[in-house]
Design an enzyme around this catalytic site. Structure first.
Site, PDB file in Angstrom:
ATOM      1  N   ASN A 119     -19.519-107.530 -32.195  1.00 52.02           N
ATOM      2  CA  ASN A 119     -20.629-108.822 -31.555  1.00 52.02           C
ATOM      3  C   ASN A 119     -20.180-109.922 -32.084  1.00 52.02           C
ATOM      4  OD1 ASN A 119     -22.063-106.740 -29.912  1.00 52.02           O
ATOM      5  ND2 ASN A 119     -23.511-106.593 -31.566  1.00 52.02           N
TER       6      ASN A 119
ATOM      7  N   ASN B   6     -31.728-111.166 -42.437  1.00 51.67           N
ATOM      8  CA  ASN B   6     -33.049-111.476 -41.933  1.00 51.67           C
ATOM      9  C   ASN B   6     -33.929-111.346 -43.029  1.00 51.67           C
ATOM     10  OD1 ASN B   6     -33.492-108.678 -42.156  1.00 51.67           O
ATOM     11  ND2 ASN B   6     -33.145-108.302 -40.096  1.00 51.67           N
TER      12      ASN B   6
ATOM     13  N   GLY C 172     -28.247-107.600 -22.816  1.00 48.72           N
ATOM     14  CA  GLY C 172     -27.236-106.990 -23.585  1.00 48.72           C
ATOM     15  C   GLY C 172     -26.957-107.590 -25.085  1.00 48.72           C
TER      16      GLY C 172
ATOM     17  N   THR D 287     -33.027-115.342 -41.732  1.00 52.46           N
ATOM     18  CA  THR D 287     -33.610-115.517 -40.431  1.00 52.46           C
ATOM     19  C   THR D 287     -34.942-114.968 -40.200  1.00 52.46           C
ATOM     20  OG1 THR D 287     -32.660-113.690 -39.324  1.00 52.46           O
ATOM     21  CG2 THR D 287     -31.134-115.395 -39.518  1.00 52.46           C
TER      22      THR D 287
ATOM     23  N   ASP E 158     -26.632-111.292 -34.755  1.00 51.95           N
ATOM     24  CA  ASP E 158     -24.807-111.428 -34.678  1.00 51.95           C
ATOM     25  C   ASP E 158     -24.399-112.535 -33.994  1.00 51.95           C
ATOM     26  OD1 ASP E 158     -24.793-108.747 -35.788  1.00 51.95           O
ATOM     27  OD2 ASP E 158     -24.958-107.808 -33.709  1.00 51.95           O
TER      28      ASP E 158
ATOM     29  N   ASP F 295     -22.659 -99.040 -28.079  1.00 51.95           N
ATOM     30  CA  ASP F 295     -24.214 -99.034 -27.923  1.00 51.95           C
ATOM     31  C   ASP F 295     -24.485 -98.405 -26.799  1.00 51.95           C
ATOM     32  OD1 ASP F 295     -24.054-100.664 -30.317  1.00 51.95           O
ATOM     33  OD2 ASP F 295     -24.906-102.375 -29.298  1.00 51.95           O
TER      34      ASP F 295
HETATM   35  P1  ATP Z   1     -31.212-108.509 -34.460  1.00 53.34           P
HETATM   36  O1  ATP Z   1     -32.452-107.822 -33.767  1.00 53.34           O
HETATM   37  O2  ATP Z   1     -30.213-108.760 -33.833  1.00 53.34           O
HETATM   38  O3  ATP Z   1     -31.015-107.193 -35.577  1.00 53.34           O
HETATM   39  P2  ATP Z   1     -32.017-109.776 -36.976  1.00 53.34           P
HETATM   40  O4  ATP Z   1     -33.204-109.161 -37.361  1.00 53.34           O
HETATM   41  O5  ATP Z   1     -30.820-109.719 -37.631  1.00 53.34           O
HETATM   42  O6  ATP Z   1     -31.894-109.632 -35.460  1.00 53.34           O
HETATM   43  P3  ATP Z   1     -33.685-112.159 -36.365  1.00 53.34           P
HETATM   44  O7  ATP Z   1     -34.142-112.694 -37.421  1.00 53.34           O
HETATM   45  O8  ATP Z   1     -34.603-111.348 -35.418  1.00 53.34           O
HETATM   46  O9  ATP Z   1     -32.378-111.451 -36.933  1.00 53.34           O
HETATM   47  O10 ATP Z   1     -33.107-113.266 -35.150  1.00 53.34           O
HETATM   48  C1  ATP Z   1     -31.819-114.033 -35.686  1.00 53.34           C
HETATM   49  C2  ATP Z   1     -32.203-115.433 -35.130  1.00 53.34           C
HETATM   50  O11 ATP Z   1     -32.178-115.388 -33.493  1.00 53.34           O
HETATM   51  C3  ATP Z   1     -33.463-116.026 -35.359  1.00 53.34           C
HETATM   52  O12 ATP Z   1     -33.312-116.757 -36.641  1.00 53.34           O
HETATM   53  C4  ATP Z   1     -33.660-116.981 -34.142  1.00 53.34           C
HETATM   54  O13 ATP Z   1     -33.010-118.114 -34.219  1.00 53.34           O
HETATM   55  C5  ATP Z   1     -33.103-115.976 -33.025  1.00 53.34           C
HETATM   56  N1  ATP Z   1     -34.332-115.341 -32.474  1.00 53.34           N
HETATM   57  C6  ATP Z   1     -34.873-114.024 -32.864  1.00 53.34           C
HETATM   58  N2  ATP Z   1     -35.855-113.647 -32.087  1.00 53.34           N
HETATM   59  C7  ATP Z   1     -36.259-114.834 -31.317  1.00 53.34           C
HETATM   60  C8  ATP Z   1     -37.296-115.144 -30.542  1.00 53.34           C
HETATM   61  N3  ATP Z   1     -38.206-113.975 -30.031  1.00 53.34           N
HETATM   62  N4  ATP Z   1     -37.342-116.241 -29.967  1.00 53.34           N
HETATM   63  C9  ATP Z   1     -36.484-117.141 -30.159  1.00 53.34           C
HETATM   64  N5  ATP Z   1     -35.439-116.927 -31.078  1.00 53.34           N
HETATM   65  C10 ATP Z   1     -35.207-115.837 -31.761  1.00 53.34           C
END
Ligand code: ATP
Length: 278
Positions: A44, A176, A263, A195, A228, A14
């Protein structure tokens, strides 16, 4: 955990630029600060699962370049068995990432060696659980899922149309909310964890919501890798027999720990440390 986790997935380097704001199309934004990290959803998740205390084997491919050697050594030093990582004739996968002051990101992935991973040449034993993502060719994911005798988890990211055999075979999908909306075929899946970033996560079983938990509130430094670590943690929590709500809470605590760190592969405590955290 009693089982070995086999992560079949991508390995990238990355290149992350921290910028004040993300560029629009055709725009140049100056003032970036560059970091290099080992990433890729596969690497990851393998590293996160190992740090969380699992015995992890990684299957993947890197190029015969310095980035590849560095990525493999990084996974190895995190405790991941890297015997199943092949060196192939293509550049090591690379992700170009920009992160703005609010922690939002933009990512371009160049798959390189990841496109040359083959589904044969490694053993998935009856006691092995398999964790995959969609940064490898879809046919590889399908073939591995079809012949894996045990629990199969697919973090269906990035989103793409899913073949019915994969939807049917996987024991658990993790996505997500954007990916969930993009793949209506997940409505046919046995179980889907969704998520919602700072709003937490939910489990959908046979099309109906079975559990929903809030996020663990934290200051967002970088959300890269949160999904991840969440995927690794949720997989291990489910394999450990936790009920859905406790497994989601545990995975959200791990995700929050990543968001609070710059990171994509932050240090993590063993899974028990996060267990049931509210
Ligand atoms: P990535 O940015 O790694 O691609 P993603 O889009 O796959 O993430 P998200 O839904 O953004 O997944 O985040 C995954 C999990 O991480 C969430 O369900 C939550 O538990 C945690 N998380 C993400 N952002 C936050 C935040 N701002 N505060 C607290 N927990 C968070």
């Amino acid at each position: 955990p009693p089982q070995d986790l086999v992560v079949v997935g991508s390995i990238n380097v990355d290149l992350t630029a921290d910028v004040e704001r993300l560029p629009g199309a055709g725009e140049t934004v100056g003032g970036g600060r560059l970091r290099r990290d080992v990433g890729g959803k596969g690497a990851n998740q393998a590293v996160a699962a190992s740090r969380l205390g699992a015995r992890v084997r990684m299957v993947g491919a890197v190029g015969s370049d310095a980035d590849g050697a560095w990525a493999v050594e990084t996974a190895r030093s995190a405790g991941v068995d890297v015997e199943g990582v092949r060196t192939v004739d293509a550049p090591t996968g690379t992700a170009l990432i920009a992160v703005d002051a609010a922690g939002e990101n933009q990512i371009v992935v160049c798959s390189g060696a990841n496109a040359l991973v083959e589904p044969e040449g490694f053993v998935v034993a009856a006691g092995d659980a398999v964790l995959m993502q969609l940064e490898l060719p879809l046919d590889v994911v399908r073939a591995v899922a079809a012949r894996a005798p045990g629990f199969v988890v697919v973090n269906a990211a990035p989103a793409r149309p899913l073949p019915a055999d994969l939807v049917e075979r996987a024991d658990l999908f993790i996505v997500n909310e954007t990916e969930y909306a993009a793949m209506p075929e997940l409505g046919e899946a046995k179980r889907v964890a969704v998520t919602y970033g700072a709003s937490g996560a939910a489990m959908i079983a046979e099309g109906a919501e079975a559990a929903r938990v809030p996020a663990v509130s934290t200051e967002a430094i970088s959300t890269v890798g949160a999904g991840d670590a969440f995927s690794a943690a949720l997989t291990l929590a489910i394999l450990a027999g936790m009920p859905d709500d406790e497994a989601l809470r545990t995975a959200c605590a791990v995700g929050a720990a990543v968001v609070a760190h710059p990171g994509a592969q932050p240090p993590l405590d063993r899974l028990e440390m996060y267990r049931g955290t509210r």
